[in-house]
Design a protein around this motif. Structure first.
Motif, PDB file in Angstrom:
ATOM      1  N   SER A  32       0.865  -1.178   0.000  1.00 13.04           N
ATOM      2  CA  SER A  32       0.000   0.000   0.000  1.00 13.04           C
ATOM      3  C   SER A  32       0.900   1.226   0.000  1.00 13.04           C
ATOM      4  O   SER A  32       2.105   1.129   0.274  1.00 13.04           O
ATOM      5  N   VAL A  33       0.312   2.393  -0.269  1.00 14.87           N
ATOM      6  CA  VAL A  33       1.104   3.628  -0.240  1.00 14.87           C
ATOM      7  C   VAL A  33       1.710   3.824   1.149  1.00 14.87           C
ATOM      8  O   VAL A  33       2.878   4.181   1.296  1.00 14.87           O
ATOM      9  N   GLU A  34       0.917   3.522   2.190  1.00 15.91           N
ATOM     10  CA  GLU A  34       1.436   3.706   3.559  1.00 15.91           C
ATOM     11  C   GLU A  34       2.665   2.824   3.789  1.00 15.91           C
ATOM     12  O   GLU A  34       3.681   3.268   4.327  1.00 15.91           O
ATOM     13  N   ALA A  66       2.822  -9.786  -2.036  1.00 14.40           N
ATOM     14  CA  ALA A  66       2.089 -10.046  -3.293  1.00 14.40           C
ATOM     15  C   ALA A  66       2.196  -8.866  -4.249  1.00 14.40           C
ATOM     16  O   ALA A  66       1.427  -8.772  -5.208  1.00 14.40           O
ATOM     17  N   GLY A  67       3.127  -7.935  -3.989  1.00 13.23           N
ATOM     18  CA  GLY A  67       3.353  -6.820  -4.915  1.00 13.23           C
ATOM     19  C   GLY A  67       2.396  -5.667  -4.673  1.00 13.23           C
ATOM     20  O   GLY A  67       1.821  -5.527  -3.582  1.00 13.23           O
ATOM     21  N   GLN A  68       2.218  -4.877  -5.682  1.00  8.43           N
ATOM     22  CA  GLN A  68       1.336  -3.700  -5.572  1.00  8.43           C
ATOM     23  C   GLN A  68      -0.040  -4.112  -5.045  1.00  8.43           C
ATOM     24  O   GLN A  68      -0.595  -5.116  -5.487  1.00  8.43           O
ATOM     25  N   ALA A  71      -6.087  -3.684  -5.009  1.00  9.15           N
ATOM     26  CA  ALA A  71      -7.362  -3.088  -4.588  1.00  9.15           C
ATOM     27  C   ALA A  71      -7.173  -1.577  -4.437  1.00  9.15           C
ATOM     28  O   ALA A  71      -7.995  -0.790  -4.921  1.00  9.15           O
ATOM     29  N   GLU A  72      -6.080  -1.182  -3.799  1.00 11.10           N
ATOM     30  CA  GLU A  72      -5.818   0.243  -3.589  1.00 11.10           C
ATOM     31  C   GLU A  72      -5.614   0.957  -4.926  1.00 11.10           C
ATOM     32  O   GLU A  72      -6.083   2.067  -5.138  1.00 11.10           O
TER      33      GLU A  72
END
Ligand code: T3D
Length: 262
Positions: A32-34, A66-68, A71-72
């Motif tokens: 996630s970005v966070e 699991a990478g990027q 969902a986000e």
């Protein structure tokens, strides 16, 4: 700047070893970005933290990452993919590749997409025997990113890199070891012991020398022999001026083992 205190990245520091554990097990530690922000920030702080001599990246639960976080990424957003990659992944991969201290990826489970890129950007890769790389890019209609094109083609050559990238079959741990993508494969139970054998040795090693060796090998990927000979010469000048060299030389002359011997 201080170490980021984020639930998504559990950060511990002990005996010179900084461990950064991705902690979003419900989504297999998808980035996630966070999480990406905390990871970047903590690498930046660790770079200048004299108490940190080695960095370990790993994941909680059954995955490395699991990478990027798809969902986000799928949610309404005000940025383009290009902006997202330039802002997060490219600086992260460069920060890892140019990190002046040894880095280790303890690949405890699946490393997919950008998760594979982050693992491959580390210096040492320790893989659990039931873990796997998943170059899930083409399956998602995407292209290789997070440095995976760079790392794969250098480690394997074009033929094998293309096969793995286009066909997208999982790369199982034993295959990854045979291909030279990882240093060692061990059972889940043996991960901690192998990791602490390496981190203990690296943490008491000659840090300035490690940093110069890493910088020279990185430059060797793109520079000519003549340029690398000049770089090695300059770096050897720096190394021989270090306290570590004086200690090792003194031990040798006194017929004692090197303070850095394994
Ligand atoms: O922005 C950019 O820079 C673009 C960059 C792209 C680079 C990338 O990294 S693209 C993403 C690449 N990763 C993938 O495509 C992997 C997607 N995940 C999977 O294919 C599977 O989850 C696995 C093969 C890794 C594992 O399968 P399995 O059956 O063991 O677990 P699962 O049930 O699929 O996943 C467990 C949970 O994790 C599940 O959530 P749920 O249903 O329990 O609520 C699943 O949705 C979630 N999850 C897994 N991967 C991701 C994820 N959530 C968000 N993003 C993910 N990448």
């Amino acid at each position: 700047m201080h170490y980021a205190n984020s639930e998504t990245l559990v950060t511990t520091r002990e005996d010179g070893v900084l461990t950064l554990c991705f902690n979003r097990p419900q989504s297999l530690n998808a980035f996630s970005v966070e999480l990406l922000r905390a990871l970047r920030q903590n690498l930046e702080v660790a770079r200048a933290d004299d108490h940190v001599r080695v960095v370990v990246l790993t994941g909680s639960g059954r995955a490395f990452s699991a990478g990027q976080d798809l969902a986000e990424l799928g949610e309404a957003r005000e940025f383009t993919i290009e902006e997202h990659m330039r802002q997060h992944y490219s600086p992260l991969i460069l920060a890892l590749a140019d990190f002046p201290k040894p880095t280790l990826a303890a690949i405890n489970g699946v490393a997919a997409g950008a998760g594979a890129g982050v693992a491959l950007a580390c210096d040492f890769k320790l893989m659990a025997e039931d873990a796997r790389f998943l170059l899930a890019f083409a399956q998602m209609g995407l292209v290789l990113d997070s440095g995976t094109s760079y790392f794969l083609v250098r480690a394997l050559g074009r033929t094998r890199a293309l096969e793995l990238a286009l066909l997208g079959a999982p790369i199982l741990a034993n295959q990854a070891e045979a291909l030279g993508l990882v240093n060692r494969v061990v059972s889940q139970g043996a991960m901690e012991t192998q990791l602490s054998d390496w981190t203990r040795l690296l943490a008491r090693g000659p840090s300035p020398s490690f940093s110069l060796i890493k910088a020279a090998l990185r430059q060797a990927e793109t520079h000519s022999l003549a340029e690398i000979l000049e770089l090695e010469t300059a770096f050897q000048g720096k190394a021989t001026a270090s306290l570590d060299y004086r200690r090792a030389l003194e031990a040798f002359l006194q017929k004692k083992p090197s303070p850095f011997a394994p």
